[in-house]
Design an enzyme around this catalytic site. Structure first.
Site, PDB file in Angstrom:
ATOM      1  CD  GLU A  16      35.778   0.871  -8.244  1.00 56.24           C
ATOM      2  OE1 GLU A  16      35.611   0.215  -8.930  1.00 56.24           O
ATOM      3  OE2 GLU A  16      35.828   0.502  -7.091  1.00 56.24           O
ATOM      4  CD  GLU A  63      37.859  -1.748  -4.222  1.00 50.09           C
ATOM      5  OE1 GLU A  63      37.372  -0.721  -3.664  1.00 50.09           O
ATOM      6  OE2 GLU A  63      38.929  -1.653  -4.564  1.00 50.09           O
TER       7      GLU A  63
HETATM    8  C1  LIG Z   1      36.575   2.374  -3.391  1.00 48.34           C
HETATM    9  C2  LIG Z   1      36.717   3.368  -4.733  1.00 48.34           C
HETATM   10  C3  LIG Z   1      38.229   3.566  -4.698  1.00 48.34           C
HETATM   11  C4  LIG Z   1      36.011   3.631  -5.181  1.00 48.34           C
HETATM   12  C5  LIG Z   1      34.538   3.437  -5.155  1.00 48.34           C
HETATM   13  O1  LIG Z   1      34.001   2.751  -4.399  1.00 48.34           O
HETATM   14  S1  LIG Z   1      33.816   4.512  -6.160  1.00 48.34           S
HETATM   15  C6  LIG Z   1      32.103   4.298  -6.144  1.00 48.34           C
HETATM   16  C7  LIG Z   1      31.642   3.061  -7.024  1.00 48.34           C
HETATM   17  N1  LIG Z   1      30.207   2.943  -7.169  1.00 48.34           N
HETATM   18  C8  LIG Z   1      29.307   3.358  -7.945  1.00 48.34           C
HETATM   19  O2  LIG Z   1      29.889   3.850  -8.930  1.00 48.34           O
HETATM   20  C9  LIG Z   1      28.077   3.287  -7.847  1.00 48.34           C
HETATM   21  C10 LIG Z   1      27.212   4.597  -7.673  1.00 48.34           C
HETATM   22  N2  LIG Z   1      25.995   4.296  -7.486  1.00 48.34           N
HETATM   23  C11 LIG Z   1      24.931   4.275  -8.468  1.00 48.34           C
HETATM   24  O3  LIG Z   1      25.542   3.618  -9.726  1.00 48.34           O
HETATM   25  C12 LIG Z   1      23.519   3.980  -8.048  1.00 48.34           C
HETATM   26  O4  LIG Z   1      23.298   4.882  -7.034  1.00 48.34           O
HETATM   27  C13 LIG Z   1      23.168   2.422  -8.118  1.00 48.34           C
HETATM   28  C14 LIG Z   1      22.882   1.801  -9.278  1.00 48.34           C
HETATM   29  C15 LIG Z   1      23.975   1.718  -7.060  1.00 48.34           C
HETATM   30  C16 LIG Z   1      21.585   2.486  -7.602  1.00 48.34           C
HETATM   31  O5  LIG Z   1      20.696   3.082  -8.595  1.00 48.34           O
HETATM   32  P1  LIG Z   1      19.338   3.721  -8.006  1.00 48.34           P
HETATM   33  O6  LIG Z   1      18.654   4.615  -9.019  1.00 48.34           O
HETATM   34  O7  LIG Z   1      18.444   2.715  -7.414  1.00 48.34           O
HETATM   35  O8  LIG Z   1      19.525   4.913  -6.745  1.00 48.34           O
HETATM   36  P2  LIG Z   1      20.403   6.203  -6.864  1.00 48.34           P
HETATM   37  O9  LIG Z   1      19.095   7.219  -6.758  1.00 48.34           O
HETATM   38  O10 LIG Z   1      21.470   6.410  -7.806  1.00 48.34           O
HETATM   39  O11 LIG Z   1      20.880   6.454  -5.276  1.00 48.34           O
HETATM   40  C17 LIG Z   1      20.392   6.677  -4.116  1.00 48.34           C
HETATM   41  C18 LIG Z   1      20.986   7.637  -3.269  1.00 48.34           C
HETATM   42  O12 LIG Z   1      22.306   7.008  -3.071  1.00 48.34           O
HETATM   43  C19 LIG Z   1      23.253   7.824  -3.431  1.00 48.34           C
HETATM   44  N3  LIG Z   1      24.453   6.938  -3.575  1.00 48.34           N
HETATM   45  C20 LIG Z   1      24.545   6.082  -4.445  1.00 48.34           C
HETATM   46  N4  LIG Z   1      25.770   5.615  -4.235  1.00 48.34           N
HETATM   47  C21 LIG Z   1      26.621   6.469  -4.071  1.00 48.34           C
HETATM   48  C22 LIG Z   1      27.987   6.505  -3.791  1.00 48.34           C
HETATM   49  N5  LIG Z   1      28.802   5.668  -4.129  1.00 48.34           N
HETATM   50  N6  LIG Z   1      28.467   7.660  -3.245  1.00 48.34           N
HETATM   51  C23 LIG Z   1      27.614   8.458  -2.603  1.00 48.34           C
HETATM   52  N7  LIG Z   1      26.167   8.621  -3.050  1.00 48.34           N
HETATM   53  C24 LIG Z   1      25.630   7.554  -3.457  1.00 48.34           C
HETATM   54  C25 LIG Z   1      22.642   8.701  -4.628  1.00 48.34           C
HETATM   55  O13 LIG Z   1      23.392   9.737  -4.917  1.00 48.34           O
HETATM   56  C26 LIG Z   1      21.314   8.849  -3.953  1.00 48.34           C
HETATM   57  O14 LIG Z   1      21.256   9.900  -3.226  1.00 48.34           O
HETATM   58  P3  LIG Z   1      20.594  11.443  -3.803  1.00 48.34           P
HETATM   59  O15 LIG Z   1      19.392  11.202  -4.287  1.00 48.34           O
HETATM   60  O16 LIG Z   1      20.681  12.008  -2.377  1.00 48.34           O
HETATM   61  O17 LIG Z   1      21.794  11.836  -4.511  1.00 48.34           O
END
Ligand SMILES: CC(C)=CC(=O)SCCNC(=O)CCNC(=O)[C@H](O)C(C)(C)COP(=O)(O)OP(=O)(O)OC[C@H]1O[C@@H](n2cnc3c(N)ncnc32)[C@H](O)[C@@H]1OP(=O)(O)O
Length: 288
Positions: free
Chosen positions: A162, A142
Site C-alpha cells: 500500500e 490481510e
Molecule cells: C486493503 C487496502 C487498504 C489496500 C490494498 O489492498 S491496495 C492494493 C494492494 N495491491 C497492489 O498494490 C498490487 C497491485 N497489482 C500489481 O502490482 C500487479 O498486478 C501484480 C504484481 C500483482 C501482477 O503483475 P502482472 O504484470 O502479472 O499483472 P498486471 O497486468 O499488473 O495485472 C493484471 C490485471 O489485473 C489488474 N489488477 C491487478 N491488481 C489489481 C488491484 N489490486 N486492483 C485492481 N486491478 C488490479 C491489473 O490492472 C490488470 O488489469 P488490466 O490489464 O485490465 O488493467
C-alpha cells in the site's frame, strides 16, 4: 458424489458468470465473483474460490459481499465443519480493487466505513484455512491473515504494497502482520512494499506449511476434513481461545482458557471423547 461435484463445478463456473445468488445443483448459491462448493467426506468442507482471474482476484466490494454471504451460508450449514478460501494459481488476491478506490475521498471512506465489512471473516466461528497460491498482496495478504491457518503454494508471494500507492494497509495489515512475523519484518514489508516468498513466510511463521502449487488446495481440504471430524462445538471454543492470545494479556488469556476448558465438561462431546478413548473406539461427536 464426486461425479456430482464434477458436474457441479462445470455448472458453477458457467452459472457464476450469469446470475448472482441463484441456486446451484449442490443447493449452494452461485455468485458473480466466487465459486462455492462443498468438498471432502460427507461434504464437510466449504470451499470458497475467489474468481475474478482477469483482475488477479482484486477484492472489489461486490466480491467481498459474495465472500461474506457465502461465509454466512456455510456457517449456518451444520454439516460443514471447516472452510477453505483460495484463489487461483496466479493470485490468491492482488489486494483491494485499486480502480474502485482510485477516486474515493476521505468523506467517502469515513462516512461509508470503507472496508468495515471485511472484518466479518475474522469473526466467523468456524475455522477457516487460507490456501494461498501466487500473489497475496495488500488486502489479499490481510484476507489470508484473517483466516485461522495459512497454507502456501510454492509460488506464493505475500506483501503489503500500500505504501507504494500512497496509503497504508487498511484491513488489519499493520496489526496482524507484526503478530505473525514480528516487528522488524512487518515494518520492512509495510515501509518498503517489498514482498516475501513462501519460504520466508514459512520461516517467519506467517504460514504453517508449503505445498507444490497443484496440490495446495487438496492438502488444505484434507486438513479441513480432519478438523471437521472433531466436535464443531469444541472446535469453535478452541478457535476462540487461541484467538484470545492475540487480543489480551497472558494472564487474561489463561483465565479465559481455563473457563472455556471447564465449560467443555458441560458438553456431551467431552464425555463422548474421553469415554471413546477408554473404550478404545473412535469418538462419535454430536456437536453438543
Ligand atoms: C486493503 C487496502 C487498504 C489496500 C490494498 O489492498 S491496495 C492494493 C494492494 N495491491 C497492489 O498494490 C498490487 C497491485 N497489482 C500489481 O502490482 C500487479 O498486478 C501484480 C504484481 C500483482 C501482477 O503483475 P502482472 O504484470 O502479472 O499483472 P498486471 O497486468 O499488473 O495485472 C493484471 C490485471 O489485473 C489488474 N489488477 C491487478 N491488481 C489489481 C488491484 N489490486 N486492483 C485492481 N486491478 C488490479 C491489473 O490492472 C490488470 O488489469 P488490466 O490489464 O485490465 O488493467
Amino acid at each position: 458424489m464426486s461425479a456430482l461435484f464434477t458436474t457441479g463445478r462445470a455448472f458453477l463456473s458457467r452459472a457464476a458468470k450469469s446470475a448472482a445468488f441463484s441456486r446451484s445443483l449442490s443447493g449452494l448459491p452461485t455468485y458473480e465473483n466466487i465459486i462455492v462448493e462443498k468438498r471432502g467426506k460427507n461434504d464437510s468442507v466449504g470451499l470458497i474460490q475467489l474468481n475474478r482471474p482477469k483482475a488477479l482476484n482484486a477484492l472489489c466490494d461486490a466480491l467481498f459481499d459474495d465472500v461474506n454471504d457465502a461465509l454466512d451460508k456455510l456457517s449456518e450449514d451444520k454439516g460443514v465443519g471447516c472452510l477453505v478460501i483460495t484463489g487461483n494459481e496466479k493470485a490468491f488476491a492482488a489486494g483491494a480493487d485499486i480502480k474502485e478506490m482510485q477516486n474515493k475521498t476521505f468523506v467517502d471512506c469515513a462516512s461509508g466505513n470503507f472496508l468495515g465489512h471485511w472484518g466479518r471473516v475474522s469473526k466467523n466461528r468456524k475455522p477457516i484455512i487460507a490456501a494461498v497460491n501466487g500473489f497475496a498482496l495488500g488486502g489479499g495478504c490481510e484476507l489470508a491473515m484473517m483466516c485461522d491457518i495459512i497454507y502456501a503454494g510454492e509460488n506464493a508471494h505475500f506483501g503489503q504494497p500500500e505504501i507504494l500507492l500512497g496509503t497504508i494497509p487498511g484491513a488489519g495489515g499493520t496489526q496482524r502482520l507484526p503478530r505473525y512475523v514480528g516487528k522488524s519484518l512487518a515494518m520492512e514489508m509495510v515501509l518498503t512494499g517489498n514482498r516475501i516468498n513462501a519460504q520466508t513466510a514459512l520461516s517467519a511463521g506467517l504460514v504453517s506449511k508449503i505445498f507444490p502449487t497443484g496440490r495446495l488446495v487438496d492438502e488444505a481440504i484434507k486438513t479441513a476434513e480432519t478438523i471437521s471430524q472433531n466436535s464443531q462445538l469444541i472446535v469453535a471454543l478452541a478457535k476462540e481461545s487461541v484467538n484470545k492470545a492475540y487480543e489480551t494479556t497472558l494472564a487474561e488469556g489463561n483465565e479465559f482458557e481455563k473457563k472455556i476448558f471447564h465449560a467443555t465438561f458441560a458438553t456431551a462431546d467431552r464425555k463422548e471423547g474421553m469415554t471413546a478413548f477408554v473404550e478404545k473406539r473412535k469418538a462419535d461427536f454430536k456437536n453438543n
